[in-house]
Design an enzyme around this catalytic site. Structure first.
Site, PDB file in Angstrom:
ATOM      1  CB  SER A 188      -2.291  -3.858   8.202  1.00  0.00           C
ATOM      2  OG  SER A 188      -2.440  -2.541   8.094  1.00  0.00           O
TER       3      SER A 188
ATOM      4  CG  HIS B   7      -0.076  -1.484   3.641  1.00  0.00           C
ATOM      5  ND1 HIS B   7       0.728  -1.667   4.665  1.00  0.00           N
ATOM      6  CD2 HIS B   7      -1.407  -1.563   4.226  1.00  0.00           C
ATOM      7  CE1 HIS B   7       0.472  -2.220   5.923  1.00  0.00           C
ATOM      8  NE2 HIS B   7      -1.191  -2.081   5.498  1.00  0.00           N
TER       9      HIS B   7
ATOM     10  CG  ASP C 163       3.748  -0.355   3.932  1.00  0.00           C
ATOM     11  OD1 ASP C 163       3.480  -1.593   4.130  1.00  0.00           O
ATOM     12  OD2 ASP C 163       2.926   0.628   4.252  1.00  0.00           O
TER      13      ASP C 163
END
Ligand SMILES: *[C@@H]1O[C@H](CO)[C@@H](O)[C@H](O)[C@H]1NC(C)=O
Length: 272
Positions: free
Chosen positions: A81, A253, A198
């Site tokens: 990330s 995610h 995501d």
């Protein structure tokens, strides 16, 4: 093979307001490569992940340098990330790094333009259309999200007001560009991982260096200006055959670093 004890893997997991199971990936790595040293760097967790990225980059660089110094044969860098954006900056600003493979797991490498829970926590009552006012004209340098906020409708403001991503990606020329490009190109391989489900990285293709144009249509990596002009080494790396892309559907995610299928399909083979 799984028995190369000379290669260390750095797992850099940082996340906006992240409260995630950072040790899952750590454990998976150890299981897959039992003789490999795995380090996790745990800095700027929770709310601290909102600290300005240049500050974070400085301290992550120190931590990574320490591990690199103990590993003259080289390391892999696995970053999740926002951590991927930080790692990109560390690579460009570390002249003597010995990173072999840089793996970016669902990272907004070309920027972020989308409403997410994270954004809403950081900017309550703020529509994405208005975030640029805050990020490029107000508190931009104070908060990490602004450092990669890329509003496709306010390109000039982005280039002028964002002091992080346009420099890292060479969209805004600067004195150190050539050095940063050389530093980045010391890596042997870059692995980009992301996917359509995501839900946070917007557009999700940003994990593969794609991004919105002014009509919010996604332009893929090879048609991006920073690619065509090779502003930070991406085209060179790709021409060398050293950009590997892995798209996985069905992964939210917060699940990327705990999903064994993702690990087996996209990560495992590079940690040798
Ligand atoms: C794990 O990843 C695979 C694709 O690699 C996906 O199909 C699956 O839905 C994911 N599972 C979870 C729990 O995220």
């Amino acid at each position: 093979t799984c028995s190369n004890i000379n290669v260390k893997i750095n797992v850099l997991l940082t996340h906006i307001l992240g409260l995630f199971l950072i040790h899952v990936l750590f454990l998976i790595c150890i299981q897959a490569h039992p003789d490999t040293e795995v380090h996790t760097i745990s800095l700027y967790n929770g709310l601290k992940s909102l600290m300005p990225l240049w500050v974070q980059v400085q301290n992550f660089r120190k931590a990574i340098e320490e591990i690199m110094n103990q590993s003259p044969e080289g390391v892999h860098l696995l970053c999740f990330s926002q951590g991927g954006v930080i790692c990109r900056a560390v690579l460009s600003t570390s002249p003597n790094h010995n990173v072999h493979t840089f793996i970016a797991l669902s990272s907004p490498l070309a920027g972020q333009y989308g409403e997410t829970d994270y954004l809403m926590k950081a900017f309550p009552n703020c529509l994405k259309e208005l975030v640029y006012l805050v990020c490029y004209h107000g508190m931009g340098p104070e908060i990490s999200i602004c450092d990669y906020w890329n509003d496709p409708h306010h390109r000039a403001d982005y280039l002028r007001g964002n002091t992080f991503l346009p420099l890292i990606n060479g969209e805004k020329p600067h004195k150190l560009m050539k050095d940063w490009r050389e530093n980045f190109l010391r890596i042997k391989k870059m692995v980009l991982i992301g996917g359509p489900d995501d839900g946070v990285i917007t557009p999700w293709q940003s994990s593969h260096y794609g991004f919105y144009d002014a009509s919010e249509d996604v332009v893929e990596m090879r048609n991006q200006e920073f690619y065509k002009r090779d502003t930070f080494g991406l085209r060179t790396l790709d021409a060398r055959g050293d950009v590997s892309m892995c798209v996985q559907s069905g992964v939210e995610h917060t699940k990327w670093h705990s999903n064994i299928t993702v690990f087996n399909n996209c990560i495992k083979k590079w940690l040798i």
